[in-house]
Design a protein around this motif. Sequence first.
Motif, short mmCIF file in Angstrom:
data_model
loop_
_atom_site.label_atom_id
_atom_site.label_comp_id
_atom_site.label_asym_id
_atom_site.label_seq_id
_atom_site.Cartn_x
_atom_site.Cartn_y
_atom_site.Cartn_z
N ASN A 71 -36.43 74.95 -55.56
CA ASN A 71 -37.89 74.95 -55.55
C ASN A 71 -38.48 76.35 -55.38
O ASN A 71 -39.69 76.52 -55.40
CB ASN A 71 -38.41 74.04 -54.43
N SER A 72 -37.61 77.34 -55.18
CA SER A 72 -38.10 78.70 -55.00
C SER A 72 -38.55 79.31 -56.32
O SER A 72 -38.08 78.92 -57.39
CB SER A 72 -37.01 79.58 -54.38
N ASP A 73 -39.44 80.25 -56.22
CA ASP A 73 -39.95 80.96 -57.39
C ASP A 73 -38.82 81.60 -58.18
O ASP A 73 -38.73 81.48 -59.40
CB ASP A 73 -40.96 82.01 -56.92
N TYR A 74 -37.93 82.28 -57.48
CA TYR A 74 -36.85 83.02 -58.15
C TYR A 74 -35.95 82.09 -58.95
O TYR A 74 -35.68 82.34 -60.14
CB TYR A 74 -36.03 83.78 -57.10
N PHE A 75 -35.49 81.02 -58.32
CA PHE A 75 -34.56 80.13 -59.01
C PHE A 75 -35.24 79.37 -60.15
O PHE A 75 -34.62 79.12 -61.19
CB PHE A 75 -33.93 79.15 -58.02
N ARG A 76 -36.50 79.03 -60.00
CA ARG A 76 -37.22 78.36 -61.08
C ARG A 76 -37.29 79.24 -62.31
O ARG A 76 -37.17 78.78 -63.44
CB ARG A 76 -38.64 77.98 -60.64
N LEU A 77 -37.48 80.53 -62.09
CA LEU A 77 -37.60 81.45 -63.21
C LEU A 77 -36.28 81.71 -63.92
O LEU A 77 -36.27 82.22 -65.04
CB LEU A 77 -38.20 82.78 -62.74
N THR A 78 -35.16 81.35 -63.30
CA THR A 78 -33.87 81.50 -64.00
C THR A 78 -33.65 80.37 -65.00
O THR A 78 -32.82 80.50 -65.90
CB THR A 78 -32.69 81.47 -63.01
N GLY A 79 -34.38 79.26 -64.83
CA GLY A 79 -34.20 78.12 -65.73
C GLY A 79 -33.09 77.19 -65.31
O GLY A 79 -32.81 76.19 -66.00
N VAL A 80 -32.40 77.45 -64.19
CA VAL A 80 -31.33 76.57 -63.74
C VAL A 80 -31.92 75.23 -63.31
O VAL A 80 -33.06 75.16 -62.84
CB VAL A 80 -30.55 77.23 -62.57
N THR A 81 -31.16 74.16 -63.48
CA THR A 81 -31.64 72.83 -63.13
C THR A 81 -31.03 72.34 -61.83
O THR A 81 -29.97 72.80 -61.39
CB THR A 81 -31.31 71.81 -64.23
N ARG A 82 -31.70 71.39 -61.23
CA ARG A 82 -31.21 70.77 -60.00
C ARG A 82 -29.84 70.12 -60.25
O ARG A 82 -28.93 70.22 -59.42
CB ARG A 82 -32.23 69.72 -59.54
N GLU A 83 -29.69 69.48 -61.39
CA GLU A 83 -28.44 68.79 -61.71
C GLU A 83 -27.28 69.79 -61.80
O GLU A 83 -26.16 69.50 -61.35
CB GLU A 83 -28.57 68.04 -63.03
N GLU A 84 -27.55 70.94 -62.37
CA GLU A 84 -26.50 71.97 -62.47
C GLU A 84 -26.05 72.44 -61.09
O GLU A 84 -24.86 72.61 -60.85
CB GLU A 84 -27.00 73.16 -63.28
#
Length: 312
Positions: A71-84
């Motif tokens: 849910n962080s800004d940084y991780f969201r911007l990487t495009g990674v998914t919760r499932e991954e």
Amino acid sequence: MKVTPIFVVGSNRSGTTYISNILASSNLITAVQHEEHFGIHESSYFNHIYGRYGDIKNWSHYVEFIEATINSDYFRLTGVTREELYGLYPATYHSVFRFVMDRLATKENASYWIEKSPNHALELDLIAKCYPDALFISIKRNLKSVVRSSLGLKFKYNPSRVENKKYRLNSIKGVVFNYYRTYKSIASFSKRNSKKILNVNYEDLVANQEKTLDTVKHFININSDLVYSNQFSKNSSFNKSKVSESFFSKQELSKIKLHENVYKKMPLIFFVWKDRFKKYLMSKTTFFNKNRLPTWYYKTYEYSELKKKQLK
């Protein structure tokens, strides 16, 4: 394809954003970027997240860790998914971050990724242990310029602080303290890991960009040409290109000199013992993962048009 991590460190307002954006403009190097961050974003992963949730081989701890990061800004911007991220379990803190960054580099067909967080200067030994193949670039700027830029940024966001003498003097002390904490940490690491880190001078970078960046290129072993450009807005503390020495009062100049003379004589442990004690507590208690992370950690920007094109 082998992907090499590059960590850029230095004090706040020292040019870490500047040099990182220039390097990330190459198609060989990727980074998490957004216009609202003037380009490269800071993960602050190793000083805010790493170890915060205890042993993440424990499933409940892993869930807390993943929900905080995804849910962080940084991780969201990487495009990674919760499932991954859940699919990585069981994992370590550093293996999760490596997966996210290597994934981004692979999608963009890059051989390197850059992460830039000034506070990671205090975590160089940890990062080097986690990633033996990592390279580090430190950038250092003249102390007085760093203080002026730091105060200028504070005034930019809150103009009422300009005339607050007490606030200005306290801010000066804090900036000088952080400056010496940062570069004493970097110097200590450099003595033991001279082949892993390149120390760059900000003034050299500005005065002779091509020559300085050629040194960087040689250090990270890039044989092809780099595109020396910064396509994002300049992360400046001032609207004007030049700021006169009258920015500081005589008292403030004396304070800068006083704090400089004191802090330059202090050993590294004087600056980092609180951080090390906090890390110890984080590993022994669940107090920190119950505390909210800083509000800036959860800004929710959408992908920039630039990154959308790169990720396709």
